[in-house]
Design a protein around this motif. Structure first.
Motif, PDB file in Angstrom:
ATOM      1  N   GLU B 103      14.462   3.118  -2.234  1.00 28.29           N
ATOM      2  CA  GLU B 103      14.496   4.403  -2.627  1.00 28.29           C
ATOM      3  C   GLU B 103      15.116   4.597  -4.246  1.00 28.29           C
ATOM      4  N   GLU B 104      15.893   3.591  -4.573  1.00 27.86           N
ATOM      5  CA  GLU B 104      16.666   3.412  -5.842  1.00 27.86           C
ATOM      6  C   GLU B 104      15.773   2.882  -6.726  1.00 27.86           C
ATOM      7  N   LYS B 105      14.945   2.011  -6.545  1.00 30.04           N
ATOM      8  CA  LYS B 105      14.131   1.481  -7.617  1.00 30.04           C
ATOM      9  C   LYS B 105      12.970   1.972  -8.016  1.00 30.04           C
ATOM     10  N   THR B 106      12.109   2.409  -7.094  1.00 29.49           N
ATOM     11  CA  THR B 106      10.898   3.195  -7.508  1.00 29.49           C
ATOM     12  C   THR B 106      10.756   4.160  -8.529  1.00 29.49           C
ATOM     13  N   ILE B 107      11.807   4.717  -8.955  1.00 34.42           N
ATOM     14  CA  ILE B 107      11.993   5.641 -10.024  1.00 34.42           C
ATOM     15  C   ILE B 107      11.231   4.802 -11.381  1.00 34.42           C
ATOM     16  N   ALA B 108      11.430   3.541 -11.370  1.00 32.58           N
ATOM     17  CA  ALA B 108      10.716   2.667 -12.619  1.00 32.58           C
ATOM     18  C   ALA B 108       9.384   3.112 -12.628  1.00 32.58           C
ATOM     19  N   ILE B 109       8.563   2.936 -11.660  1.00 30.47           N
ATOM     20  CA  ILE B 109       7.062   3.191 -11.819  1.00 30.47           C
ATOM     21  C   ILE B 109       6.663   4.767 -12.068  1.00 30.47           C
ATOM     22  N   ARG B 114       5.507   8.838 -16.795  1.00 29.07           N
ATOM     23  CA  ARG B 114       6.175   9.580 -17.794  1.00 29.07           C
ATOM     24  C   ARG B 114       6.449   9.322 -19.135  1.00 29.07           C
ATOM     25  N   THR B 115       6.420   7.972 -19.376  1.00 31.22           N
ATOM     26  CA  THR B 115       6.705   7.571 -20.883  1.00 31.22           C
ATOM     27  C   THR B 115       5.580   6.855 -21.318  1.00 31.22           C
ATOM     28  N   THR B 116       5.877   6.467 -22.900  1.00 30.59           N
ATOM     29  CA  THR B 116       4.897   5.866 -23.568  1.00 30.59           C
ATOM     30  C   THR B 116       5.711   4.719 -24.437  1.00 30.59           C
ATOM     31  N   GLY B 117       4.876   3.743 -25.239  1.00 21.50           N
ATOM     32  CA  GLY B 117       5.496   3.013 -26.262  1.00 21.50           C
ATOM     33  C   GLY B 117       6.915   2.202 -25.621  1.00 21.50           C
ATOM     34  N   GLU B 118       7.558   2.132 -26.492  1.00 23.86           N
ATOM     35  CA  GLU B 118       9.053   1.156 -26.009  1.00 23.86           C
ATOM     36  C   GLU B 118       9.612   1.457 -24.873  1.00 23.86           C
ATOM     37  N   GLU B 119       9.700   2.849 -24.744  1.00 28.09           N
ATOM     38  CA  GLU B 119      10.379   3.335 -23.648  1.00 28.09           C
ATOM     39  C   GLU B 119       9.660   2.739 -22.470  1.00 28.09           C
ATOM     40  N   GLN B 120       8.337   2.927 -22.381  1.00 28.89           N
ATOM     41  CA  GLN B 120       7.608   2.618 -21.213  1.00 28.89           C
ATOM     42  C   GLN B 120       7.737   1.034 -20.909  1.00 28.89           C
ATOM     43  N   GLU B 121       7.699   0.176 -22.192  1.00 29.30           N
ATOM     44  CA  GLU B 121       7.861  -1.231 -21.932  1.00 29.30           C
ATOM     45  C   GLU B 121       9.156  -1.441 -21.170  1.00 29.30           C
ATOM     46  N   LYS B 122       9.939  -0.911 -21.154  1.00 23.66           N
ATOM     47  CA  LYS B 122      11.356  -0.946 -20.621  1.00 23.66           C
ATOM     48  C   LYS B 122      11.222  -0.728 -19.074  1.00 23.66           C
ATOM     49  N   PHE B 123      10.537   0.355 -18.779  1.00 25.11           N
ATOM     50  CA  PHE B 123      10.514   0.508 -17.370  1.00 25.11           C
ATOM     51  C   PHE B 123       9.174  -0.253 -16.855  1.00 25.11           C
ATOM     52  N   LYS B 124       8.301  -0.544 -17.578  1.00 22.62           N
ATOM     53  CA  LYS B 124       7.372  -1.789 -17.133  1.00 22.62           C
ATOM     54  C   LYS B 124       8.055  -2.864 -16.416  1.00 22.62           C
ATOM     55  N   LYS B 125       9.041  -3.527 -17.376  1.00 27.36           N
ATOM     56  CA  LYS B 125       9.883  -4.649 -17.100  1.00 27.36           C
ATOM     57  C   LYS B 125      10.652  -4.352 -15.561  1.00 27.36           C
ATOM     58  N   GLU B 126      11.171  -3.079 -15.542  1.00 27.75           N
ATOM     59  CA  GLU B 126      12.176  -2.731 -14.471  1.00 27.75           C
ATOM     60  C   GLU B 126      11.044  -2.748 -12.974  1.00 27.75           C
ATOM     61  N   THR B 127       9.892  -2.317 -13.285  1.00 29.51           N
ATOM     62  CA  THR B 127       9.059  -2.119 -12.308  1.00 29.51           C
ATOM     63  C   THR B 127       8.526  -3.634 -11.832  1.00 29.51           C
ATOM     64  N   GLU B 129      10.234  -6.310 -12.157  1.00 30.13           N
ATOM     65  CA  GLU B 129      11.487  -6.882 -11.485  1.00 30.13           C
ATOM     66  C   GLU B 129      11.388  -6.413 -10.111  1.00 30.13           C
ATOM     67  N   MET B 130      11.162  -5.210  -9.711  1.00 30.63           N
ATOM     68  CA  MET B 130      11.291  -4.476  -8.458  1.00 30.63           C
ATOM     69  C   MET B 130      10.009  -5.061  -7.522  1.00 30.63           C
ATOM     70  N   LEU B 131       8.977  -5.360  -8.141  1.00 28.16           N
ATOM     71  CA  LEU B 131       7.898  -6.115  -7.438  1.00 28.16           C
ATOM     72  C   LEU B 131       8.227  -7.613  -7.179  1.00 28.16           C
ATOM     73  N   ARG B 132       8.808  -8.232  -7.870  1.00 22.42           N
ATOM     74  CA  ARG B 132       9.221  -9.845  -7.673  1.00 22.42           C
ATOM     75  C   ARG B 132      10.374  -9.745  -6.651  1.00 22.42           C
ATOM     76  N   THR B 133      11.367  -8.688  -6.700  1.00 21.44           N
ATOM     77  CA  THR B 133      12.037  -8.706  -5.579  1.00 21.44           C
ATOM     78  C   THR B 133      11.507  -8.445  -4.258  1.00 21.44           C
ATOM     79  N   ILE B 134      10.810  -7.299  -4.268  1.00 24.78           N
ATOM     80  CA  ILE B 134       9.923  -7.134  -2.637  1.00 24.78           C
ATOM     81  C   ILE B 134       8.983  -8.112  -2.506  1.00 24.78           C
ATOM     82  N   GLU B 135       8.351  -8.765  -3.337  1.00 24.13           N
ATOM     83  CA  GLU B 135       7.402  -9.891  -3.054  1.00 24.13           C
ATOM     84  C   GLU B 135       8.254 -11.016  -2.439  1.00 24.13           C
ATOM     85  N   GLU B 136       9.449 -11.231  -2.806  1.00 27.61           N
ATOM     86  CA  GLU B 136      10.293 -12.309  -2.435  1.00 27.61           C
ATOM     87  C   GLU B 136      10.680 -12.127  -0.765  1.00 27.61           C
ATOM     88  N   HIS B 137      11.066 -11.066  -0.634  1.00 24.95           N
ATOM     89  CA  HIS B 137      11.253 -10.281   0.525  1.00 24.95           C
ATOM     90  C   HIS B 137      10.063 -10.268   1.516  1.00 24.95           C
TER      91      HIS B 137
END
Lengths: 223, 223
Positions: B103-109, B114-127, B129-137
């Motif tokens: 619930e807290e992390k999906t905002i990233a995707i 909703r964004t482009t460029g540098e701002e989007q890169e930040k959210f790609k990284k967050e996404t 990171e979320m996928l890696r955590t969920i993959e591990e689980h």
């Protein structure tokens, strides 16, 4: 050993306090481990590998993370002593709605703490909006002292930190948002909440909090 | 009348779908009301005055808001049919932990959308990171097909929209984050989830979603 309860927390954290209040209200004995967030213990990192945050409750060998999830765990493990949730599914859903609302919206007051100028004005507005929504909900209490009725319930535990942290943040930042005349019902609730002996005895020292939060804000804006 | 169930939703919303999946899995009959978010019905505004959002479940005359709170309400009201939560308090807490995480992390995707460029890169990284955590689980599932074991549970319902919305967002934005080789366990889970007939039959049409999301992104960046 199997039933031993340990809590990893930080004395000034409202999230730690939520768990402490519930353990006290339910009369569950526990050991408390104060964490240093600048130098987290290996246990904390092992118990909460995803968020690496306090509070963590360890019951026997099993760690539980996230304050309100810990509260529901305690409720389900020790349901008889001082019940915190109603039994009716609809009322449970309503309680969970307000817990979630508060979890999502309180970031605004912390952002008031972390910002200045125009940015801060935006978060002040968000904080006031949150207070107005909660005030409206609190006005439905009528003669009930708490969201849990005559006794503290899960919504009171979630909202609990309005009773102290809010005012400390206001004092440090030098703003006044939670005015008693503007939010009379929520203000009355705050007084009721703080007067419950087990809450009063388990609120962090206000003066120590002021010193700490003042220093934290100064560090945020130190050039 | 007292037991009548109505759902106010939007066909392409993963939050509406969570509720639909649970109603279908539990075999609860309901009426569905499609909302127009540009012109919300007076009922929606009355039933969810705080957030004014879908989904809203109305059971008899009582409205319940917030998709995962609705899911827990349905579980507690109809516990026998297709249980979604384990019975052990610790396992329940673990399930709630992952629901809250998502619930807290999906905002990233959505922010990638909703964004482009540098701002989007930040959210790609967050996404990622979320996928890696969920993959591990997900890798802890072992031979289990679902987080609920052999059957779908509450965590599967919460994660469910990874199975379709994620890919649609990626296609529209023109990025690939959820690569099958990088997240093999989560990818296998996605396939298992989508193969459950009641889920498959109650996923929104992918092509219609693509058209809609493409238009929405174009509108976001229309000068």
């Amino acid at each position: 050993m199997a039933d031993e309860v340990k809590l990893h927390g930080v004395w000034n954290s409202p999230f730690s306090c939520r768990v402490i209040w519930v353990l006290k209200l339910k009369g569950i004995p526990y050991d408390y481990i104060e964490e240093d967030l600048q130098n987290k213990s290996p246990e904390l990192l092992k118990y909460n590998p995803v968020h690496k945050k306090i509070p963590v409750l360890v019951h026997g060998v099993r760690p539980i993370c996230e304050s309100m999830i810990i509260v529901e765990y305690i409720e389900e493990t020790w349901p008889q002593k001082y019940p915190l949730l109603p039994t009716d599914p609809y009322e449970r859903a309503m309680a969970r709605f307000w817990v979630k609302y508060f979890e999502e919206k309180t970031i605004a007051i912390w952002m008031v703490f972390r910002t200045t100028g125009e940015e801060q004005e935006k978060f002040k507005k968000e904080t006031l909006e949150m207070l107005r929504t909660i005030e409206e909900h609190t006005s439905t209490l009528g003669k009930k002292k708490f969201f849990g009725g005559d006794k503290i319930g899960i919504v009171d535990i979630a909202f609990g930190w309005i009773s102290q942290w809010f005012e400390v943040v206001e004092d440090v930042v030098g703003v006044k948002l939670f005015e008693a005349h503007a939010f009379p019902c929520l203000h009355a609730w705050t007084q009721n909440f703080k007067q419950v002996p087990l809450i009063k005895e388990n609120l962090p020292d206000r003066d120590k909090m002021l010193v700490l939060f003042k220093r934290a804000r100064e560090n945020l804006f130190a050039s």
